[in-house]
Scaffold this motif. Structure first.
Motif, mmCIF file in Angstrom:
data_model
loop_
_atom_site.group_PDB
_atom_site.id
_atom_site.type_symbol
_atom_site.label_atom_id
_atom_site.label_comp_id
_atom_site.label_asym_id
_atom_site.label_seq_id
_atom_site.Cartn_x
_atom_site.Cartn_y
_atom_site.Cartn_z
ATOM 1 N N THR A 1 0.792 -1.236 0.000
ATOM 2 C CA THR A 1 0.000 0.000 0.000
ATOM 3 C C THR A 1 0.822 1.283 0.000
ATOM 4 O O THR A 1 0.288 2.337 -0.354
ATOM 5 N N ALA A 2 2.094 1.233 0.388
ATOM 6 C CA ALA A 2 2.918 2.446 0.384
ATOM 7 C C ALA A 2 3.552 2.593 -0.994
ATOM 8 O O ALA A 2 4.749 2.393 -1.189
ATOM 9 N N ARG A 3 2.716 2.958 -1.932
ATOM 10 C CA ARG A 3 3.110 3.085 -3.334
ATOM 11 C C ARG A 3 2.950 4.544 -3.731
ATOM 12 O O ARG A 3 1.833 5.081 -3.717
ATOM 13 N N TRP A 4 4.045 5.180 -4.104
ATOM 14 C CA TRP A 4 4.035 6.631 -4.290
ATOM 15 C C TRP A 4 4.025 7.039 -5.753
ATOM 16 O O TRP A 4 4.501 8.097 -6.126
ATOM 17 N N GLY A 5 3.459 6.163 -6.575
ATOM 18 C CA GLY A 5 3.295 6.468 -7.983
ATOM 19 C C GLY A 5 2.701 5.276 -8.714
ATOM 20 O O GLY A 5 2.572 4.177 -8.158
ATOM 21 N N LEU A 6 2.312 5.509 -9.950
ATOM 22 C CA LEU A 6 1.802 4.433 -10.787
ATOM 23 C C LEU A 6 2.544 4.440 -12.113
ATOM 24 O O LEU A 6 3.033 5.478 -12.579
ATOM 25 N N HIS A 7 2.657 3.260 -12.712
ATOM 26 C CA HIS A 7 3.243 3.107 -14.032
ATOM 27 C C HIS A 7 2.133 2.823 -15.033
ATOM 28 O O HIS A 7 1.245 2.005 -14.779
ATOM 29 N N GLY A 8 2.189 3.499 -16.166
ATOM 30 C CA GLY A 8 1.219 3.281 -17.225
ATOM 31 C C GLY A 8 1.869 3.507 -18.575
ATOM 32 O O GLY A 8 3.040 3.876 -18.668
ATOM 33 N N ARG A 9 1.076 3.287 -19.615
ATOM 34 C CA ARG A 9 1.600 3.466 -20.968
ATOM 35 C C ARG A 9 0.583 4.215 -21.809
ATOM 36 O O ARG A 9 -0.602 3.856 -21.833
ATOM 37 N N ALA A 10 1.015 5.284 -22.454
ATOM 38 C CA ALA A 10 0.151 6.101 -23.300
ATOM 39 C C ALA A 10 0.968 6.672 -24.445
ATOM 40 O O ALA A 10 2.128 7.073 -24.242
ATOM 41 N N ARG A 11 0.370 6.698 -25.632
ATOM 42 C CA ARG A 11 1.005 7.264 -26.824
ATOM 43 C C ARG A 11 2.394 6.658 -27.084
ATOM 44 O O ARG A 11 3.348 7.344 -27.447
ATOM 45 N N GLY A 12 2.488 5.354 -26.843
ATOM 46 C CA GLY A 12 3.721 4.636 -27.154
ATOM 47 C C GLY A 12 4.831 4.787 -26.138
ATOM 48 O O GLY A 12 5.949 4.313 -26.382
#
Length: 249
Positions: free
Chosen positions: A178-189
């Motif tokens: 739960t101590a996650r200070w960001g998210l990873h994602g993918r957009a526009r390549g």
């Protein structure tokens, strides 16, 4: 052994590093129920965006099914957005680390009951929001969440849990999850890291009385809900601020 090109992951910390580049969004999360199952990293590795890999604790990674209320969604310091200030959200998530060592979350699906956030988040940030019928009912110390995705296939999940015990801080596994200070994602390549900040979590134990799940299976192909979860937690919630997405090198 660290994969080639990946730095040593940052230390897991219950206290976030803060935001250095200003606030893009702010919101408030309420009545969160976290349900987690341990899985083999190889079972989910193909689901991670390029430049990230599964984050592991004692050789295992985790898949999470998280239910909560989204409140007061707003840009920067502005007021809550009309038609998007109050809705329930249910997400399926994995735990990631990138080549710079930043730990985060990868969302496989985010089901919510408001169309505006779905369209905006999909279009602007490539986040996998899905329009759904979602609701939360609270009965003293018991909580019921239900969600059914709109559309042709319409996976659904339903959770019934009892909230127990006094408020407390997280143990090491709960901090990892739960101590996650960001998210990873993918957009526009491109893969990006989107930082966030909130105060340290406070939890209460939760007893899972009943769970019917179609969302995790739809997102991962795994039948984890057939097994007892590794962790079930409840939090009354907290305010959250999001910074600006940062492209991965």
């Amino acid at each position: 052994m660290r994969p080639e090109g990946f730095e040593t992951p940052e230390a897991v910390s219950a206290t976030g590093p803060g935001l250095s580049g200003g606030v893009l969004f702010h919101q408030r999360w309420t009545d969160l129920v976290f349900v987690h199952w341990a899985v083999e990293p190889g079972a989910v590795a193909p689901l991670f965006p390029r430049g990230t890999r599964p984050d592991v604790l004692d050789g295992k990674t985790y898949v999470g099914l998280v239910f909560f209320g989204m409140r007061d969604l707003a840009f920067s310091r502005g007021p809550a957005l009309p038609f998007a200030d109050r809705f329930e959200e249910i997400n399926v998530r994995l735990y990631s680390v990138d080549a710079a060592g930043r730990r985060g979350v990868v969302f496989l699906s985010l089901d919510c009951g408001r169309l505006l956030p779905v369209v905006a988040a999909n279009g602007a940030f490539g986040l996998p929001y899905r329009w759904a019928v979602a609701r939360c009912d609270r009965f003293d110390e018991r909580i019921l969440y239900s969600v059914r995705r709109r559309g042709r296939r319409r996976p659904r999940s339903r959770l019934w849990a009892a909230i127990e015990g006094p408020e407390r801080g997280p143990d090491p596994l709960e901090t990892f999850l739960t101590a996650r200070w960001g998210l990873h994602g993918r957009a526009r390549g491109r893969t990006f890291y989107w930082p966030l900040h909130h105060e340290p979590w406070r939890f209460r134990d939760a007893d899972l009385l009943d769970l019917e799940d179609g969302l995790v299976r739809a997102a991962t192909g795994l039948r984890v809900a057939a097994s007892p979860p590794s962790s079930v937690l409840y939090s009354p919630g907290l305010p959250v601020r999001f910074g600006r997405p940062l492209p991965l090198r």
